[in-house]
Design a protein around this motif. Structure first.
Motif, PDB file in Angstrom:
ATOM      1  N   ALA A   1       0.831  -1.207   0.000  1.00 33.40           N
ATOM      2  CA  ALA A   1       0.000   0.000   0.000  1.00 33.40           C
ATOM      3  C   ALA A   1       0.865   1.257   0.000  1.00 33.40           C
ATOM      4  O   ALA A   1       0.556   2.236  -0.694  1.00 33.40           O
TER       5      ALA A   1
ATOM      6  N   SER B   1       0.997   4.032  -2.904  1.00 34.18           N
ATOM      7  CA  SER B   1       0.535   5.371  -2.530  1.00 34.18           C
ATOM      8  C   SER B   1       1.598   6.437  -2.740  1.00 34.18           C
ATOM      9  O   SER B   1       1.269   7.635  -2.771  1.00 34.18           O
ATOM     10  N   TYR B   2       2.843   6.029  -2.895  1.00 32.50           N
ATOM     11  CA  TYR B   2       3.914   7.023  -3.010  1.00 32.50           C
ATOM     12  C   TYR B   2       3.740   7.956  -4.207  1.00 32.50           C
ATOM     13  O   TYR B   2       3.927   9.176  -4.062  1.00 32.50           O
TER      14      TYR B   2
ATOM     15  N   VAL C   1       1.014   9.007  -5.580  1.00 31.27           N
ATOM     16  CA  VAL C   1      -0.064   9.950  -5.249  1.00 31.27           C
ATOM     17  C   VAL C   1       0.455  10.999  -4.266  1.00 31.27           C
ATOM     18  O   VAL C   1       0.195  12.204  -4.423  1.00 31.27           O
TER      19      VAL C   1
END
Length: 274
Positions: A18, A22-23, A25
């Motif tokens: 995750a 998510s990095y 974004v």
């Protein structure tokens, strides 16, 4: 102890995955809040001085309001048409569980295995012949038809979990087929409908090829086409591109966070007897 270790390993792996996903974004949001000088000097560092000047400039320069309105309109129309048609088709297939229903279901499912790009040229020629290019009607019709096979697959599988006793009781009480669908069956399809809505929203909102082919007029362009044109014009102005990407991502994030509790439930339920 062994079970606990495995559980910990799975949870740690899930969190790691995750974080990795998510990095990008986080990087886009973090970069959109930097000044032009800070972004040029340290593009990957944490923002030191938050500024919203680029958001204000993007909203003022880009045709973002018009493009958002176009995207919201076509997304809402396609989702509504796809949900209504696919759920009704699945209900009809579920009721007619004989040879005809199985043949129709097999034909629909078989079309999923055909790559969409193979039909791109014939569909465009057909739309051009019918005068549907550069129109909302043409884009919505073609996109809706492309979503039906997969949605019918989801709805048909989920309908297998709905007890036939409920339908039989409603029929005995005098419900017609349409009343049975509207009042009894469709409300029971809420989990899979929420799953379909989020999947359709992600796909239609981020669609690039469809609007590029069928919505070429500048007044009809969607947010993805606006971003494409904006990036082409402001190729090196990343301080303006990052805020635009964040604004385009927001509807997807809102839709996902609002309906995420239904996604796994809907797909898992449809897979039990699908």
């Amino acid at each position: 102890m062994k079970y606990s270790y495995r559980t910990f390993s799975l949870e740690a792996g899930a969190w790691l995955f995750a974080l990795i996903m998510s990095y990008p974004v986080f990087l886009v949001i973090n970069s959109s809040l930097k000044s032009f000088q800070e972004l040029s000097a340290s593009p990957f560092s944490l923002v030191k001085s938050i500024t919203f000047e680029h958001y204000a400039r993007v909203i003022g320069e880009a045709k973002i309001v018009l493009s958002f309105s176009n995207s919201i309109f076509v997304t809402a129309v396609i989702i509504a048409a796809s949900i209504v048609l696919s759920s009704m088709m699945s209900f009809a297939i579920h009721l007619n569980n004989g040879r005809l229903g199985k043949i129709v279901f097999f034909i629909l499912i078989s079309s999923i295995m055909i790559p969409g790009l193979l039909g791109m040229i014939p569909l465009y020629k057909l739309a051009s012949t019918l005068g549907l290019t550069n129109t909302y009607v043409g884009y919505c019709l073609i996109t809706t038809s492309g979503q039906l096979p997969f949605l019918v697959f989801l709805y048909t599988g989920f309908l297998g979990t709905v007890g036939k006793e409920i339908m039989e009781s409603a029929s005995i009480d005098g419900c017609s087929v349409y009343q049975l669908f509207v009042r009894i069956v469709f409300p029971l399809l809420k989990p899979i409908t929420a799953t379909a809505v989020i999947l359709l929203t992600l796909g239609i909102w981020n669609d690039f090829l469809g609007p590029l082919l069928y919505l070429q007029d500048a007044s009809k362009q969607t947010v993805i086409l606006m971003l494409y044109n904006y990036v082409s014009f402001y190729t090196k102005d990343w301080a303006s591109i990052f805020p635009l990407i964040v604004l385009i991502m927001l509807p997807n994030l809102i839709a996902y966070l609002s309906l995420q509790s239904y996604i796994i439930k809907g797909i898992a339920s449809g897979a039990i007897k699908g």
